[in-house]
Design an enzyme around this catalytic site. Structure first.
Site, PDB file in Angstrom:
ATOM      1  CG  ASP A  50      -1.731   1.256   1.367  1.00 29.02           C
ATOM      2  OD1 ASP A  50      -2.598   1.505   0.528  1.00 29.02           O
ATOM      3  OD2 ASP A  50      -1.482   2.003   2.331  1.00 29.02           O
ATOM      4  CD  GLU A 122      -3.565  -1.858  -1.012  1.00 24.22           C
ATOM      5  OE1 GLU A 122      -3.908  -0.692  -1.274  1.00 24.22           O
ATOM      6  OE2 GLU A 122      -3.765  -2.395   0.104  1.00 24.22           O
TER       7      GLU A 122
END
Length: 230
Positions: A50, A122
């Site tokens: 992320d 992610e």
């Protein structure tokens, strides 16, 4: 779960440490039902991925749009890294064929699955970063995510849906929209919020997200897709 080498072929990218890529596909729920598995779930990789994703996308938008103010850049970034976009990318890469879930989670093919796919993407970015460094992670993100910016701009998907719906609602019915949390689901570390958009006491739409703010934007987006508000 398919062989991990098939996913490497999809990525056109071979991992030195295949354990990292395999970990990216392990959802917490799977380990709850398979206590004998020694691997970690993918949440730490997701956390790392992320951060890498946000940095790459932020720099890309900063360079691509030198004339845009911070607010517009933030909205564009949100459109690129939100769960809707990431789950679409994950689906195109067939992440769903590889992810390991509990039996209960595996049956749920609704909105919750999209968040699981977005999180897995992610985690994959985090795995690429650890295995091959920042440059390769950046290449992956540009190839699969930032490349979507032209469509997002063309369809105005980056525009703040809450602001847009509020303008329309105030102009047409003279009411300011209100947002109320309808329900919360999932564990404390990974909650999904569902928010209702109301005009007075009338429920117009619902939206879900990993934060109340994201859920509110989704509820407004859903409302704007209704022909009544176009």
């Amino acid at each position: 779960m398919k062989e991990i080498k098939e996913f490497e072929a999809t990525l056109q990218n071979k991992f030195t440490d295949k354990n990292l890529l395999e970990q990216a596909f392990i959802h917490r729920s799977y380990l709850n039902e398979n206590r004998n598995v020694s691997r970690e779930h993918n949440e730490r990789l997701e956390f790392l991925g992320d951060a890498v994703l946000e940095l790459v996308v932020t720099r890309y938008l900063y360079d691509r749009y030198p004339e845009k103010p911070e607010g517009d850049l933030t909205a564009l970034r949100s459109a690129l890294v939100n769960a809707v976009t990431l789950s679409q990318v994950a689906s195109e890469l067939r992440v769903n064929d590889y992810i390991l879930l509990s039996k209960g989670e595996a049956k749920d093919m609704g909105r919750a699955r999209n968040y699981i796919l977005a999180d897995a993407l992610e985690a994959i970015i985090g795995a690429i970063y650890l295995d091959q460094g920042y440059d390769n992670a950046e290449k992956f993100i540009h190839k699969n995510i930032t490349v979507r910016i032209d469509e997002i701009v063309k369809k105005k998907l980056w525009i703040d849906s809450k602001s847009k719906f509020q303008e329309i609602a105030q102009e047409r019915v003279g009411i300011t929209p209100a947002y109320r949390t309808v329900r919360e689901s999932g564990p404390d570390h990974d909650k999904i919020f569902t928010v209702g958009l109301y005009l007075a006491d009338n429920l117009v739409s619902e939206g879900s997200g990993k934060s109340k703010q994201e859920a509110e934007q989704e509820a407004a987006r859903v409302a704007l897709h209704d022909s009544k508000w176009k």
